[in-house]
Design an enzyme around this catalytic site. Sequence first.
Site, short mmCIF file in Angstrom:
data_model
loop_
_atom_site.label_atom_id
_atom_site.label_comp_id
_atom_site.label_asym_id
_atom_site.label_seq_id
_atom_site.Cartn_x
_atom_site.Cartn_y
_atom_site.Cartn_z
N GLU A 1 -5.43 -4.60 10.71
CA GLU A 1 -4.42 -3.55 10.90
C GLU A 1 -4.72 -2.78 12.19
OE1 GLU A 1 -2.43 -2.48 6.89
OE2 GLU A 1 -4.06 -1.10 7.24
N ASN B 1 0.86 -1.19 0.00
CA ASN B 1 0.00 0.00 0.00
C ASN B 1 0.89 1.23 0.00
OD1 ASN B 1 -1.82 2.03 0.40
ND2 ASN B 1 -2.47 1.36 2.46
N TRP B 2 0.98 1.87 -1.16
CA TRP B 2 1.91 3.01 -1.29
C TRP B 2 1.35 4.28 -0.67
CZ3 TRP B 2 3.55 2.28 -7.18
CH2 TRP B 2 4.23 1.06 -7.29
N LYS B 3 0.11 4.25 -0.27
CA LYS B 3 -0.54 5.43 0.33
C LYS B 3 -0.33 6.66 -0.59
CE LYS B 3 -0.24 3.23 4.78
NZ LYS B 3 -0.18 3.34 6.23
N GLY C 1 2.80 -1.06 4.41
CA GLY C 1 2.85 0.37 4.12
C GLY C 1 4.27 0.80 3.79
N GLY C 2 4.92 1.44 4.75
CA GLY C 2 6.24 2.05 4.55
C GLY C 2 7.25 1.15 3.85
N SER D 1 3.49 -1.90 10.56
CA SER D 1 4.94 -1.95 10.81
C SER D 1 5.57 -3.30 10.44
CB SER D 1 5.25 -1.58 12.26
OG SER D 1 4.79 -0.26 12.54
N HIS E 1 -9.67 1.45 4.95
CA HIS E 1 -8.39 1.59 5.65
C HIS E 1 -8.58 2.55 6.83
CE1 HIS E 1 -4.25 2.65 6.52
NE2 HIS E 1 -3.90 1.56 5.86
N GLY F 1 2.54 2.44 11.00
CA GLY F 1 3.52 3.51 10.85
C GLY F 1 4.21 3.91 12.14
N GLU G 1 -6.90 4.89 7.90
CA GLU G 1 -6.64 6.30 7.60
C GLU G 1 -7.86 6.96 6.96
OE1 GLU G 1 -2.95 5.64 5.54
OE2 GLU G 1 -2.00 5.11 7.44
P1 13P Z 1 3.00 0.53 7.81
O1 13P Z 1 3.49 -0.78 7.22
O2 13P Z 1 3.73 1.73 7.31
O3 13P Z 1 2.90 0.46 9.30
O4 13P Z 1 1.49 0.74 7.26
C1 13P Z 1 0.58 -0.29 7.37
C2 13P Z 1 -0.61 0.05 6.58
O5 13P Z 1 -1.37 0.92 6.93
C3 13P Z 1 -0.82 -0.69 5.32
O6 13P Z 1 -2.09 -0.43 4.81
#
Ligand code: 13P
Length: 257
Positions: free
Chosen positions: A170, A9-11, A233-234, A212, A99, A176, A101
């Site tokens: 999640e 997930n590149w956000k 994510g990251g 994470s 998600h 994050g 977010e």
């Molecule tokens: P991180 O891997 O950066 O913690 O993000 C997780 C996430 O929200 C994937 O959708």
Amino acid sequence: MSKALVIGNWKMNLDYVEAVHLTQQIAALLASRPVERVDVAVAPPFVDLRSVTSVLEAERASIAVAAQHVSDRDNGAFTGEVSVAMLKRLGVSSVIVGHSERRTMYHMDDALVASTVRAVLRGGLDAVLCVGEDLVTREAEDHESFVSGQLTSALTGVEEFSEHVTVAYEPIWAIGTGMTATSTQIDAMMTTIRTQLASLGFVSSRVLYGGSVNADNAGEIVTEGGVDGFLVGGASLKTESFGAIVHACNDCYAERR
Ligand code: 13P
């Protein structure tokens, strides 16, 4: 044998030039070291989708493309929104829905998550439904009932699409933050989620973990946490770390529970 699933997930990162570059690198890595037990997908921002699907088609890479969000409406006067049909036409095969977010920052409530899941499934795409509790809920030990409630709200009545739904657990406090849930915590939630899914008529959905995840903890989470893969994510923004997570999953995934 059923396969695991790892989605990057590149956000809101990477413009289309950067997205093309990362896609080419990931495709090259997986071409040189293929995986048999893992389906791989990337979820770029909307504006990158066409470029990314074009690169993957040209490279004949077996990497799927997911969108990070979609409208629950079919078409019409919804400024700024994107429809399921538009995504499908671009070669997108799944959509991340709900998600945290989007739930916390953009007021996506349970009702909107449920109608979006329906729009995605009705439109012929797969849904990756995100669930997970915040720290207050976890500390109050309400996380199991909270997540079960999120599943019930989003998935009641759409069990005919069971094979087209993936759930991503999640926990918000792990996203994050570098504070990964422990394998014991993840394993317990996997059991809770699978039990709830079964009671809703979902027997073949994969259950992923996100929060994470990195190259160092991925293998252990697969082995000890009982997950069917990851929503990353990251660590999905760099070829090396994303590739390492995919390969760790491939090495450690035995089969769906
Ligand atoms: P991180 O891997 O950066 O913690 O993000 C997780 C996430 O929200 C994937 O959708």
